[in-house]
Design a protein around this motif. Sequence first.
Motif, PDB file in Angstrom:
ATOM      1  N   GLY A   1       0.849  -1.184   0.000  1.00  0.00           N
ATOM      2  CA  GLY A   1       0.000   0.000   0.000  1.00  0.00           C
ATOM      3  C   GLY A   1       0.887   1.236   0.000  1.00  0.00           C
ATOM      4  O   GLY A   1       2.069   1.182   0.334  1.00  0.00           O
ATOM      5  N   TYR A   2       0.296   2.370  -0.370  1.00  0.00           N
ATOM      6  CA  TYR A   2       1.074   3.588  -0.540  1.00  0.00           C
ATOM      7  C   TYR A   2       1.626   4.177   0.758  1.00  0.00           C
ATOM      8  O   TYR A   2       2.775   4.619   0.778  1.00  0.00           O
ATOM      9  N   PRO A   3       0.881   4.211   1.863  1.00  0.00           N
ATOM     10  CA  PRO A   3       1.467   4.789   3.085  1.00  0.00           C
ATOM     11  C   PRO A   3       2.704   4.033   3.573  1.00  0.00           C
ATOM     12  O   PRO A   3       3.719   4.639   3.921  1.00  0.00           O
ATOM     13  N   LYS A   4       2.639   2.714   3.579  1.00  0.00           N
ATOM     14  CA  LYS A   4       3.785   1.919   4.029  1.00  0.00           C
ATOM     15  C   LYS A   4       4.949   2.042   3.040  1.00  0.00           C
ATOM     16  O   LYS A   4       6.115   2.104   3.440  1.00  0.00           O
ATOM     17  N   ALA A   5       4.639   2.104   1.751  1.00  0.00           N
ATOM     18  CA  ALA A   5       5.690   2.260   0.739  1.00  0.00           C
ATOM     19  C   ALA A   5       6.371   3.626   0.885  1.00  0.00           C
ATOM     20  O   ALA A   5       7.590   3.728   0.736  1.00  0.00           O
ATOM     21  N   LEU A   6       5.594   4.660   1.195  1.00  0.00           N
ATOM     22  CA  LEU A   6       6.182   5.989   1.420  1.00  0.00           C
ATOM     23  C   LEU A   6       7.088   5.968   2.647  1.00  0.00           C
ATOM     24  O   LEU A   6       8.213   6.477   2.603  1.00  0.00           O
ATOM     25  N   GLY A   7       6.629   5.356   3.722  1.00  0.00           N
ATOM     26  CA  GLY A   7       7.464   5.241   4.923  1.00  0.00           C
ATOM     27  C   GLY A   7       8.754   4.491   4.646  1.00  0.00           C
ATOM     28  O   GLY A   7       9.833   4.883   5.093  1.00  0.00           O
ATOM     29  N   ARG A   8       8.657   3.422   3.877  1.00  0.00           N
ATOM     30  CA  ARG A   8       9.835   2.627   3.504  1.00  0.00           C
ATOM     31  C   ARG A   8      10.819   3.485   2.702  1.00  0.00           C
ATOM     32  O   ARG A   8      12.026   3.454   2.930  1.00  0.00           O
ATOM     33  N   ALA A   9      10.290   4.269   1.766  1.00  0.00           N
ATOM     34  CA  ALA A   9      11.148   5.116   0.932  1.00  0.00           C
ATOM     35  C   ALA A   9      11.811   6.214   1.758  1.00  0.00           C
ATOM     36  O   ALA A   9      12.991   6.506   1.571  1.00  0.00           O
ATOM     37  N   ILE A  10      11.055   6.813   2.679  1.00  0.00           N
ATOM     38  CA  ILE A  10      11.621   7.881   3.515  1.00  0.00           C
ATOM     39  C   ILE A  10      12.732   7.335   4.396  1.00  0.00           C
ATOM     40  O   ILE A  10      13.820   7.910   4.478  1.00  0.00           O
ATOM     41  N   VAL A  11      12.472   6.214   5.049  1.00  0.00           N
ATOM     42  CA  VAL A  11      13.493   5.617   5.924  1.00  0.00           C
ATOM     43  C   VAL A  11      14.715   5.218   5.099  1.00  0.00           C
ATOM     44  O   VAL A  11      15.851   5.348   5.557  1.00  0.00           O
ATOM     45  N   GLY A  12      14.501   4.774   3.859  1.00  0.00           N
ATOM     46  CA  GLY A  12      15.621   4.431   2.986  1.00  0.00           C
ATOM     47  C   GLY A  12      16.462   5.632   2.595  1.00  0.00           C
ATOM     48  O   GLY A  12      17.649   5.490   2.286  1.00  0.00           O
ATOM     49  N   GLN A  13      15.876   6.824   2.616  1.00  0.00           N
ATOM     50  CA  GLN A  13      16.608   8.046   2.267  1.00  0.00           C
ATOM     51  C   GLN A  13      17.410   8.603   3.440  1.00  0.00           C
ATOM     52  O   GLN A  13      18.330   9.389   3.244  1.00  0.00           O
ATOM     53  N   ILE A  14      17.062   8.220   4.654  1.00  0.00           N
ATOM     54  CA  ILE A  14      17.695   8.797   5.850  1.00  0.00           C
ATOM     55  C   ILE A  14      19.211   8.622   5.874  1.00  0.00           C
ATOM     56  O   ILE A  14      19.926   9.588   6.141  1.00  0.00           O
ATOM     57  N   PRO A  15      19.759   7.428   5.564  1.00  0.00           N
ATOM     58  CA  PRO A  15      21.230   7.322   5.591  1.00  0.00           C
ATOM     59  C   PRO A  15      21.925   8.312   4.652  1.00  0.00           C
ATOM     60  O   PRO A  15      22.934   8.914   5.004  1.00  0.00           O
ATOM     61  N   GLY A  16      21.372   8.503   3.462  1.00  0.00           N
ATOM     62  CA  GLY A  16      21.965   9.458   2.528  1.00  0.00           C
ATOM     63  C   GLY A  16      21.874  10.883   3.035  1.00  0.00           C
ATOM     64  O   GLY A  16      22.818  11.664   2.915  1.00  0.00           O
ATOM     65  N   LEU A  17      20.724  11.231   3.616  1.00  0.00           N
ATOM     66  CA  LEU A  17      20.558  12.572   4.169  1.00  0.00           C
ATOM     67  C   LEU A  17      21.488  12.802   5.348  1.00  0.00           C
ATOM     68  O   LEU A  17      22.073  13.877   5.484  1.00  0.00           O
ATOM     69  N   LEU A  18      21.631  11.786   6.203  1.00  0.00           N
ATOM     70  CA  LEU A  18      22.547  11.912   7.337  1.00  0.00           C
ATOM     71  C   LEU A  18      23.991  12.079   6.860  1.00  0.00           C
ATOM     72  O   LEU A  18      24.742  12.874   7.416  1.00  0.00           O
ATOM     73  N   THR A  19      24.350  11.340   5.830  1.00  0.00           N
ATOM     74  CA  THR A  19      25.700  11.462   5.282  1.00  0.00           C
ATOM     75  C   THR A  19      25.937  12.874   4.768  1.00  0.00           C
ATOM     76  O   THR A  19      26.988  13.475   5.021  1.00  0.00           O
ATOM     77  N   LEU A  20      24.953  13.420   4.064  1.00  0.00           N
ATOM     78  CA  LEU A  20      25.074  14.779   3.558  1.00  0.00           C
ATOM     79  C   LEU A  20      25.166  15.788   4.700  1.00  0.00           C
ATOM     80  O   LEU A  20      26.022  16.682   4.686  1.00  0.00           O
ATOM     81  N   LEU A  21      24.311  15.641   5.712  1.00  0.00           N
ATOM     82  CA  LEU A  21      24.341  16.560   6.855  1.00  0.00           C
ATOM     83  C   LEU A  21      25.659  16.463   7.615  1.00  0.00           C
ATOM     84  O   LEU A  21      26.216  17.487   8.025  1.00  0.00           O
ATOM     85  N   ILE A  22      26.161  15.245   7.790  1.00  0.00           N
ATOM     86  CA  ILE A  22      27.437  15.068   8.484  1.00  0.00           C
ATOM     87  C   ILE A  22      28.572  15.703   7.678  1.00  0.00           C
ATOM     88  O   ILE A  22      29.464  16.344   8.236  1.00  0.00           O
ATOM     89  N   ALA A  23      28.524  15.555   6.355  1.00  0.00           N
ATOM     90  CA  ALA A  23      29.559  16.165   5.508  1.00  0.00           C
ATOM     91  C   ALA A  23      29.515  17.685   5.617  1.00  0.00           C
ATOM     92  O   ALA A  23      30.554  18.345   5.743  1.00  0.00           O
ATOM     93  N   ILE A  24      28.305  18.247   5.593  1.00  0.00           N
ATOM     94  CA  ILE A  24      28.168  19.706   5.716  1.00  0.00           C
ATOM     95  C   ILE A  24      28.636  20.165   7.091  1.00  0.00           C
ATOM     96  O   ILE A  24      29.377  21.139   7.213  1.00  0.00           O
ATOM     97  N   LEU A  25      28.216  19.449   8.139  1.00  0.00           N
ATOM     98  CA  LEU A  25      28.642  19.795   9.495  1.00  0.00           C
ATOM     99  C   LEU A  25      30.160  19.680   9.632  1.00  0.00           C
ATOM    100  O   LEU A  25      30.813  20.536  10.228  1.00  0.00           O
ATOM    101  N   GLY A  26      30.726  18.627   9.050  1.00  0.00           N
ATOM    102  CA  GLY A  26      32.179  18.454   9.085  1.00  0.00           C
ATOM    103  C   GLY A  26      32.904  19.587   8.389  1.00  0.00           C
ATOM    104  O   GLY A  26      33.933  20.067   8.869  1.00  0.00           O
ATOM    105  N   LEU A  27      32.376  20.048   7.272  1.00  0.00           N
ATOM    106  CA  LEU A  27      32.975  21.162   6.551  1.00  0.00           C
ATOM    107  C   LEU A  27      32.918  22.439   7.390  1.00  0.00           C
ATOM    108  O   LEU A  27      33.912  23.177   7.492  1.00  0.00           O
ATOM    109  N   ILE A  28      31.781  22.676   8.033  1.00  0.00           N
ATOM    110  CA  ILE A  28      31.635  23.870   8.869  1.00  0.00           C
ATOM    111  C   ILE A  28      32.607  23.831  10.044  1.00  0.00           C
ATOM    112  O   ILE A  28      33.293  24.814  10.341  1.00  0.00           O
ATOM    113  N   VAL A  29      32.686  22.694  10.711  1.00  0.00           N
ATOM    114  CA  VAL A  29      33.586  22.564  11.871  1.00  0.00           C
ATOM    115  C   VAL A  29      35.041  22.704  11.421  1.00  0.00           C
ATOM    116  O   VAL A  29      35.842  23.349  12.096  1.00  0.00           O
ATOM    117  N   THR A  30      35.384  22.129  10.281  1.00  0.00           N
ATOM    118  CA  THR A  30      36.750  22.245   9.772  1.00  0.00           C
ATOM    119  C   THR A  30      37.090  23.705   9.470  1.00  0.00           C
ATOM    120  O   THR A  30      38.175  24.180   9.822  1.00  0.00           O
TER     121      THR A  30
END
Length: 188
Positions: A129-158
């Motif tokens: 169903g669409y709600p569960k598929a959307l949740g699955r897709a969002i959770v699947g995107q989280i690692p990539g978003l976290l990687t991007l945020l960590i890279a940006i945070l790392g650049l700022i701290v550096t």
Amino acid sequence: MPSYPPPGSSASNPGAFPPPSATQWDQPGTQPYASWGLRVGGALIDGVIFVVVAIVLGLIFHSTHTLQFRMMAARGHRGREFSGLSLLISSLAFLSYATILIGGPGGATVGMRAVGLRAVNDRGGGPLGYPKALGRAIVGQIPGLLTLLIAILGLIVTLLDVLWPLWDSKRQTLHDKVVGTVVIRTRP
């Protein structure tokens, strides 16, 4: 050494695993789980599709200054610019793609279909169903978003660490301050 029947023969080999029956594939919980390799293969196919989408969107939005980012380059060279808007739209397009295709009756993206996979409910084996598929897709995107945020945070701290001596009375970087060190001149 065990002997095996020739291909296509109906002779059975004692101890060999029988092929799944036609009805076994229709019974919930009896289908074999997808291997890691097949899942990666399907994800790579979907990834190639969305790299192409991201490149096309990047070219379309290249001259747009909305969410524009510039990669730093060596002195005297122009930095590379890219559109954050195209990344945002690509992410939303992928969420829509995964939600519609996996949430629908087929239960699979193009990549998943190419390698013979589909996503089903853990309980009962039915469509997501669409709600569960959307949740699955969002959770699947989280690692990539976290990687991007960590890279940006790392650049700022550096950058803060490197720039800190400009206003610090002892000319310490942040890493000097953390461990209690200073850097001194050895020549006049």
